[in-house]
Each structure stands twice: as structure tokens, then as C-alpha cells.
Design a protein around this motif. Structure first.
Motif, PDB file in Angstrom:
ATOM      1  N   SER A   1       7.911   0.666  -5.450  1.00 36.20           N
ATOM      2  CA  SER A   1       8.235   1.049  -4.139  1.00 36.20           C
ATOM      3  C   SER A   1       7.304   2.013  -3.802  1.00 36.20           C
ATOM      4  CB  SER A   1       9.630   1.441  -3.860  1.00 36.20           C
ATOM      5  OG  SER A   1       9.772   2.223  -2.633  1.00 36.20           O
ATOM      6  N   HIS A   2       6.435   2.105  -2.853  1.00 36.28           N
ATOM      7  CA  HIS A   2       5.523   3.204  -2.296  1.00 36.28           C
ATOM      8  C   HIS A   2       6.099   3.783  -1.157  1.00 36.28           C
ATOM      9  CE1 HIS A   2       2.314   0.550  -4.511  1.00 36.28           C
ATOM     10  NE2 HIS A   2       2.885   1.259  -5.273  1.00 36.28           N
ATOM     11  N   ARG A   3       7.370   3.698  -0.756  1.00 35.02           N
ATOM     12  CA  ARG A   3       7.823   4.275   0.556  1.00 35.02           C
ATOM     13  C   ARG A   3       8.287   5.575   0.201  1.00 35.02           C
ATOM     14  NH1 ARG A   3      12.301   0.662   3.192  1.00 35.02           N
ATOM     15  NH2 ARG A   3      13.307   1.547   1.431  1.00 35.02           N
ATOM     16  N   GLN A   4       8.089   6.566   1.176  1.00 36.68           N
ATOM     17  CA  GLN A   4       8.282   7.889   1.101  1.00 36.68           C
ATOM     18  C   GLN A   4       9.717   8.082   0.999  1.00 36.68           C
ATOM     19  OE1 GLN A   4       6.653  10.659   3.833  1.00 36.68           O
ATOM     20  NE2 GLN A   4       7.754  12.163   3.261  1.00 36.68           N
ATOM     21  N   GLN A   5      10.598   7.334   1.815  1.00 37.50           N
ATOM     22  CA  GLN A   5      11.989   7.754   1.820  1.00 37.50           C
ATOM     23  C   GLN A   5      12.840   7.084   0.374  1.00 37.50           C
ATOM     24  OE1 GLN A   5      10.181   5.790   4.077  1.00 37.50           O
ATOM     25  NE2 GLN A   5      11.510   3.815   4.625  1.00 37.50           N
ATOM     26  N   ASP A   6      11.883   6.470  -0.171  1.00 40.79           N
ATOM     27  CA  ASP A   6      12.586   6.184  -1.400  1.00 40.79           C
ATOM     28  C   ASP A   6      12.467   7.030  -2.802  1.00 40.79           C
ATOM     29  OD1 ASP A   6      13.683   3.536  -0.647  1.00 40.79           O
ATOM     30  OD2 ASP A   6      11.928   2.262  -1.191  1.00 40.79           O
ATOM     31  N   TRP A   7      11.466   7.863  -2.521  1.00 41.88           N
ATOM     32  CA  TRP A   7      10.930   8.972  -3.491  1.00 41.88           C
ATOM     33  C   TRP A   7      11.246  10.394  -2.948  1.00 41.88           C
ATOM     34  CZ3 TRP A   7       9.885   7.558  -8.389  1.00 41.88           C
ATOM     35  CH2 TRP A   7       9.323   6.381  -8.466  1.00 41.88           C
ATOM     36  N   GLN A   8      11.866  10.354  -1.793  1.00 46.10           N
ATOM     37  CA  GLN A   8      11.830  11.746  -1.045  1.00 46.10           C
ATOM     38  C   GLN A   8      12.597  12.551  -1.965  1.00 46.10           C
ATOM     39  OE1 GLN A   8      10.188  12.795   1.957  1.00 46.10           O
ATOM     40  NE2 GLN A   8      10.792  14.742   1.223  1.00 46.10           N
ATOM     41  N   SER A   9      13.860  12.136  -2.455  1.00 43.87           N
ATOM     42  CA  SER A   9      14.818  12.895  -3.208  1.00 43.87           C
ATOM     43  C   SER A   9      14.193  13.171  -4.632  1.00 43.87           C
ATOM     44  CB  SER A   9      16.018  12.178  -3.156  1.00 43.87           C
ATOM     45  OG  SER A   9      15.912  11.150  -4.233  1.00 43.87           O
ATOM     46  N   GLU A  10      13.225  12.671  -4.959  1.00 45.02           N
ATOM     47  CA  GLU A  10      12.789  13.000  -6.363  1.00 45.02           C
ATOM     48  C   GLU A  10      11.329  13.692  -6.501  1.00 45.02           C
ATOM     49  OE1 GLU A  10      14.734  11.408  -9.139  1.00 45.02           O
ATOM     50  OE2 GLU A  10      15.840  11.363  -7.260  1.00 45.02           O
ATOM     51  N   MET A  11      10.945  14.035  -5.413  1.00 45.14           N
ATOM     52  CA  MET A  11       9.676  14.470  -5.265  1.00 45.14           C
ATOM     53  C   MET A  11       9.674  15.901  -5.528  1.00 45.14           C
ATOM     54  SD  MET A  11       7.558  12.975  -1.918  1.00 45.14           S
ATOM     55  CE  MET A  11       6.793  11.499  -1.852  1.00 45.14           C
TER      56      MET A  11
ATOM     57  N   MET B   1       0.812  -1.219   0.067  1.00 39.59           N
ATOM     58  CA  MET B   1       0.009   0.090   0.009  1.00 39.59           C
ATOM     59  C   MET B   1       0.852   1.360   0.017  1.00 39.59           C
ATOM     60  SD  MET B   1      -3.107  -0.963   0.024  1.00 39.59           S
ATOM     61  CE  MET B   1      -4.090   0.450   0.618  1.00 39.59           C
ATOM     62  N   MET B   2       0.626   2.317  -0.685  1.00 35.37           N
ATOM     63  CA  MET B   2       1.223   3.555  -0.806  1.00 35.37           C
ATOM     64  C   MET B   2       1.003   4.363   0.419  1.00 35.37           C
ATOM     65  SD  MET B   2       0.587   5.246  -4.451  1.00 35.37           S
ATOM     66  CE  MET B   2       0.684   4.538  -5.961  1.00 35.37           C
ATOM     67  N   THR B   3       1.972   4.830   1.037  1.00 34.19           N
ATOM     68  CA  THR B   3       2.002   5.833   2.084  1.00 34.19           C
ATOM     69  C   THR B   3       1.042   6.918   1.589  1.00 34.19           C
ATOM     70  OG1 THR B   3       3.997   6.926   1.418  1.00 34.19           O
ATOM     71  CG2 THR B   3       4.346   5.060   2.968  1.00 34.19           C
ATOM     72  N   ILE B   4       0.472   7.718   2.837  1.00 31.66           N
ATOM     73  CA  ILE B   4      -0.405   8.745   2.356  1.00 31.66           C
ATOM     74  C   ILE B   4       0.514   9.862   1.730  1.00 31.66           C
ATOM     75  CG2 ILE B   4      -1.594  10.652   3.386  1.00 31.66           C
ATOM     76  CD1 ILE B   4      -2.482   9.027   5.554  1.00 31.66           C
ATOM     77  N   SER B   5       1.726  10.231   1.849  1.00 26.18           N
ATOM     78  CA  SER B   5       2.477  11.266   1.527  1.00 26.18           C
ATOM     79  C   SER B   5       2.834  10.968  -0.049  1.00 26.18           C
ATOM     80  CB  SER B   5       3.765  11.425   2.037  1.00 26.18           C
ATOM     81  OG  SER B   5       4.703  10.104   2.230  1.00 26.18           O
ATOM     82  N   VAL B   6       3.035   9.759  -0.309  1.00 25.64           N
ATOM     83  CA  VAL B   6       3.306   9.130  -1.868  1.00 25.64           C
ATOM     84  C   VAL B   6       2.113   9.220  -2.698  1.00 25.64           C
ATOM     85  CG1 VAL B   6       4.094   7.365  -3.221  1.00 25.64           C
ATOM     86  CG2 VAL B   6       5.576   7.965  -1.146  1.00 25.64           C
TER      87      VAL B   6
END
Length: 275
Positions: free
Chosen positions: A234-244, A1-6
Motif C-alpha cells: 500500500s502506498h496510500r497515506q491514509q493507510d500509513w498515517q497512524s504509523e508515520m 505509485m506512491m503518494t508524495i507524502s508517503v
């Protein structure tokens, strides 16, 4: 499941993509209505701008719906359309369309102002970005961020060349037209500062970290096989944080600039001169 932020971020990207497509369609209608007010050559150039803008708008919409983090092969949706080879191909075409818009605008303004320097710069910008895209592919395939350092440096240099060319044209324009040129230059300077103060150092630091850890890179041949058949959801915020941040800005503000270029006014010099 995706995190709310993602999930929120992805929903925002998709909403902006739909807005951008609608804005492009309205832009097309607006240009058609202005046809009688524009000289035939200027209208023809804006039609070409509109076509190139469509490539960029649709490319960014595709990448908004199917975000991909190229080097670690991360994606949000489990589909072959999320493979890096598809996403990077779409990105390459879209980015060449966008930079071709820059070159067309600079060539038109330089031709009207009689600036040979500007016309030469306009001819150089697209080849520079074609080389940048080659380095981008190198990094994506090998997973070595050094190619991204060169790629982003070339983007920054091409924008700097554009700004320099526009400033050389400044004395040739009327007082009424200079505020628009100043706005273009300010946007260009902001972009150059961002590239060399934020983007290039980010990729440089990533490369240094990989080197320090002794990371083993792929060969180009191995990379082609890897990007075509491997993607990790990946639906984790930490994996996408640098790209957001950069994805959000790139798929919104940059697209709006692309659409705006379609309606750039015809620049007329205050006197016929030669650079």
C-alpha cells in the motif's frame, strides 16, 4: 505509485537510517580513541554497549527501508523481506538489544553507587521486555490488539522502573553528576507519559473497536502461516498515517539515544553507601 507524502516520509526514514549508521561508525571510532582514558572495566562495558547499539541501529535501519504495518500486513515494497515474520523478528532482536543497553547502564550506575535496589531493577528489565515481545508476537499473529496493550504497558513500566531506580541513586552522586542523571530521568518520564497517555490508549481503542465490530481473530497457528506468506503493498497515506509519527520518532530519536549510551560517563558516588 506512491503518494508524495508517503514517498517523502519513506525517503526521510531511509536518509535517517544512513545517518544513523554513519553516526554509529563515528561513535565506534570515538570510543576507541577514549580507551586510554577509561578504566578497563568501564571500557569493556562500553564496548558491549557499542555491540548492542549496532543491533539496534541496524534493526531500525532495516525497518526504515522496509516499513511494515504488522496487524493489517501492509508494506511499501513487494518482497518477502517485507513479510511480517521477517520484520517482527528483526524488531524483536533490535528491541532486546536496546533494552539490554538500559539494563547495563542501570547496573553499572547502581553498582558504582552501591544501590542494591537499582541492581535488582536492572536484572528485571530485560525479562520484562522479553515478555512484552511475546505479547507483541501474539497480537501480530492473531491480529488482536490486546497483546499490544500489554506489550506497551510493560515497556512503560520498565521505563518507570528505570526512572525510579535512578532517582533513588540521586542522593549518592556528586552535585556535578546530578544534571546528567536529571536529564536521563526527564527523558524517561517523558517516555512513560507518552506510553500511558498516547500509545497504550491507542491500542486499547483499536481493540475496543475490533471487539465492537465483532472482528474474527486468527489462531496463533493460522497467524504464523498468514504472516509468512501474505503481505499487501500500500502506498496510500491514509493507510500509513497512524504509523508515520511513531516510526519517524522511533527510528531517529530512539536510535540516537542508543548511540549516546555508548558514551555515558562513568558515574562515581560521593560516598560508599548501601541502599
Amino acid at each position: 505509485m506512491m503518494t508524495i507524502s508517503v514517498s517523502t516520509w519513506w525517503s526521510l526514514l531511509c536518509a535517517v537510517a544512513l545517518f544513523n549508521i554513519a553516526a554509529w561508525m563515528m561513535s565506534s571510532l570515538a570510543l576507541h580513541k577514549r580507551q586510554a582514558l577509561l578504566p578497563p572495566k568501564a571500557y569493556s562495558m562500553r564496548r558491549l554497549q557499542l555491540l548492542l547499539s549496532a543491533g539496534y541501529v541496524l534493526g531500525c535501519a532495516f525497518r526504515s527501508a522496509l516499513p511494515v504495518f504488522d496487524v493489517p500486513r501492509l508494506c511499501l515494497l513487494d518482497t518477502w523481506l517485507s513479510s511480517v515474520v521477517v520484520g517482527r523478528s528483526v524488531a524483536t532482536i533490535a528491541e532486546l538489544c536496546f533494552v539490554a543497553q538500559w539494563a547495563l547502564l542501570l547496573h553499572e550506575v547502581s553498582s558504582n553507587a552501591g544501590s542494591r535496589t537499582g541492581k535488582l531493577a536492572a536484572l528485571a528489565i530485560v525479562p520484562m521486555i522479553a515478555v512484552a515481545e511475546t505479547f507483541s508476537w501474539y497480537s501480530v499473529l492473531t491480529t488482536s490488539n490486546i497483546g499490544h496493550v500489554v506489550e506497551e504497558s510493560l515497556w512503560g513500566l520498565s521505563a518507570a522502573l528505570l526512572v525510579l531506580s535512578l532517582t533513588l541513586i540521586w542522593p549518592r552522586l556528586t552535585t556535578k553528576q546530578r544534571p546528567l542523571l536529571a536529564a536521563w530521568c526527564l527523558i524517561g518520564v517523558a517516555y512513560v507519559v507518552f506510553m500511558f497517555m498516547v500509545d497504550v490508549p491507542m491500542y486499547w481503542s483499536r481493540w475496543l473497536a475490533d471487539e465492537a465490530s465483532g472482528r474474527a481473530y486468527l489462531s496463533v497457528t493460522q497467524g504464523f502461516a498468514d504472516v509468512a506468506g501474505r503481505w499487501t503493498v500500500s502506498h496510500r497515506q491514509q493507510d500509513w498515517q497512524s504509523e508515520m509519527v511513531w516510526m519517524t520518532a522511533y527510528f531517529s530519536v530512539a536510535v540516537w539515544l542508543s548511540i549516546a549510551l555508548v558514551h555515558a560517563p562513568v558515574v562515581q558516588p560521593k560516598a560508599e553507601q548501601q541502599a
